[in-house]
Structures are given as C-alpha cells and as structure tokens.
Design a protein around this motif. Structure first.
Motif, short mmCIF file in Angstrom:
data_model
loop_
_atom_site.label_atom_id
_atom_site.label_comp_id
_atom_site.label_asym_id
_atom_site.label_seq_id
_atom_site.Cartn_x
_atom_site.Cartn_y
_atom_site.Cartn_z
N ARG A 43 10.93 2.62 2.28
CA ARG A 43 11.26 3.98 2.71
C ARG A 43 10.69 4.26 4.10
O ARG A 43 11.33 4.89 4.93
N GLU A 44 9.49 3.78 4.34
CA GLU A 44 8.86 3.95 5.66
C GLU A 44 9.63 3.18 6.73
O GLU A 44 9.91 3.72 7.81
N LEU A 45 9.99 1.93 6.45
CA LEU A 45 10.75 1.14 7.41
C LEU A 45 12.09 1.79 7.73
O LEU A 45 12.50 1.85 8.90
N LEU A 46 12.78 2.29 6.73
CA LEU A 46 14.11 2.85 6.94
C LEU A 46 14.10 4.17 7.71
O LEU A 46 15.15 4.63 8.16
N GLU A 47 12.93 4.76 7.90
CA GLU A 47 12.82 5.94 8.76
C GLU A 47 13.31 5.62 10.18
O GLU A 47 13.80 6.50 10.87
N GLN A 48 13.17 4.37 10.60
CA GLN A 48 13.60 3.95 11.93
C GLN A 48 15.12 3.87 12.05
O GLN A 48 15.65 3.73 13.15
N ASP A 90 15.20 -10.43 -1.83
CA ASP A 90 14.71 -10.23 -3.18
C ASP A 90 13.27 -10.68 -3.34
O ASP A 90 12.73 -11.37 -2.49
N ARG A 91 12.68 -10.19 -4.38
CA ARG A 91 11.32 -10.47 -4.84
C ARG A 91 10.24 -10.21 -3.78
O ARG A 91 9.71 -9.15 -3.71
N PHE A 92 9.94 -11.19 -2.95
CA PHE A 92 8.89 -11.02 -1.96
C PHE A 92 9.51 -10.81 -0.58
O PHE A 92 10.03 -11.74 0.01
N VAL A 93 9.44 -9.59 -0.09
CA VAL A 93 10.12 -9.19 1.13
C VAL A 93 9.17 -9.30 2.32
O VAL A 93 8.06 -8.77 2.28
N GLN A 94 9.61 -9.97 3.36
CA GLN A 94 8.88 -10.04 4.63
C GLN A 94 9.38 -8.89 5.51
O GLN A 94 10.48 -8.97 6.06
N PHE A 95 8.60 -7.83 5.62
CA PHE A 95 9.08 -6.63 6.28
C PHE A 95 9.31 -6.81 7.78
O PHE A 95 10.20 -6.19 8.34
N GLY A 96 8.54 -7.67 8.42
CA GLY A 96 8.78 -7.93 9.85
C GLY A 96 10.14 -8.57 10.06
O GLY A 96 10.91 -8.16 10.94
N ALA A 97 10.47 -9.55 9.24
CA ALA A 97 11.77 -10.22 9.33
C ALA A 97 12.89 -9.26 8.94
O ALA A 97 13.96 -9.26 9.56
N LEU A 98 12.67 -8.44 7.91
CA LEU A 98 13.68 -7.47 7.49
C LEU A 98 13.97 -6.47 8.60
O LEU A 98 15.13 -6.15 8.86
N GLU A 99 12.95 -6.01 9.27
CA GLU A 99 13.13 -5.06 10.37
C GLU A 99 14.00 -5.68 11.47
O GLU A 99 14.91 -5.04 11.99
N LYS A 100 13.73 -6.92 11.83
CA LYS A 100 14.53 -7.60 12.86
C LYS A 100 15.98 -7.74 12.43
O LYS A 100 16.90 -7.51 13.21
N LYS A 101 16.20 -8.11 11.17
CA LYS A 101 17.57 -8.25 10.66
C LYS A 101 18.30 -6.92 10.71
O LYS A 101 19.47 -6.86 11.10
N LEU A 102 17.61 -5.84 10.33
CA LEU A 102 18.23 -4.52 10.36
C LEU A 102 18.57 -4.10 11.78
O LEU A 102 19.65 -3.56 12.03
N LYS A 103 17.65 -4.35 12.71
CA LYS A 103 17.93 -3.99 14.11
C LYS A 103 19.13 -4.76 14.63
O LYS A 103 20.00 -4.19 15.30
N ASN A 104 19.21 -6.05 14.31
CA ASN A 104 20.35 -6.87 14.76
C ASN A 104 21.66 -6.35 14.16
O ASN A 104 22.67 -6.25 14.87
N LEU A 105 21.65 -6.04 12.88
CA LEU A 105 22.86 -5.52 12.24
C LEU A 105 23.28 -4.19 12.83
O LEU A 105 24.47 -3.95 13.06
N MET A 106 22.32 -3.31 13.06
CA MET A 106 22.65 -1.99 13.61
C MET A 106 23.21 -2.12 15.02
O MET A 106 24.13 -1.39 15.40
#
Length: 110
Positions: A43-48, A90-106
């Motif tokens: 939820r905190e990450l998605l604020e961005q 799934d399961r163990f999420v690497q938030f740094g990598a997830l943030e980069k993926k989201l930025k790229n997709l956006m």
C-alpha cells in the motif's frame, strides 16, 4: 496509504479488473504471516502510482480465484493493464525490483 477495495466474489474481481485501466489485485490468506507483512508495504509503494487501483482478496473467501487465475500460493500480487495480466509476484516480494517493474510498465503505458 493507498486505498484498498475488498473484493469478495469472482464477479467483483472481474468487475474491478474491467473498471480500472491499471488494477492491482492482492491475494492473501488469513493464516499467512507473510501476507500480513507485505500488504502495508504494498500500500505504501502504490502511493507513488496514483493511476493504479488496489483490490484485496482473501483467498479462502473466493475459492474460484485459484483456478481462474492459477494461484497456488499466497500472497500473490497481480497487475492487470486494460484487463490483461502484465505482472505477477508471489510469496517473497522484492520491493525494490517491484518498484522498478511498476515504473517501467507505467512509462510504457503513458
């Protein structure tokens, strides 16, 4: 923190995905300590990312979700763009990598 919509049926999940261009679906289980730890961070990450809507599903409550979306563990994070799945964690999420993926997709869909 990012607003969260509780989804309690397969129909609600499908409607949520269709109603939002960017729909992030978080599937958890009541008895999953990892699930409870990840949700506030997500939820905190998605604020961005104000264009991404967040929906939450308790896997036990919506049993059909496992077969419909091929979910075999919890938690599962699914990002749909215009109704199509573009990201799965799934399961163990690497938030740094997830943030980069989201930025790229956006950026890709801007």
């Amino acid at each position: 923190m990012k607003e969260l919509e509780e989804l309690r049926s397969i129909e609600a999940i499908e409607r949520f995905i269709q109603d939002h261009t960017f729909s992030f679906v978080y599937v958890s289980r009541q008895d999953c300590s990892v699930c409870h730890a990840i949700l506030p961070k997500l939820r905190e990450l998605l604020e961005q990312f104000p264009r991404i809507s967040l929906g939450h599903i308790q896997g036990e409550a919506v049993g059909e979700i496992a077969s419909k979306y091929l979910i075999f563990t919890a938690p599962v994070l699914l990002l749909f763009v215009e109704g199509k799945e573009h990201l799965r964690e799934d399961r163990f999420v690497q938030f740094g990598a997830l943030e980069k993926k989201l930025k790229n997709l956006m950026e890709l869909f801007s």
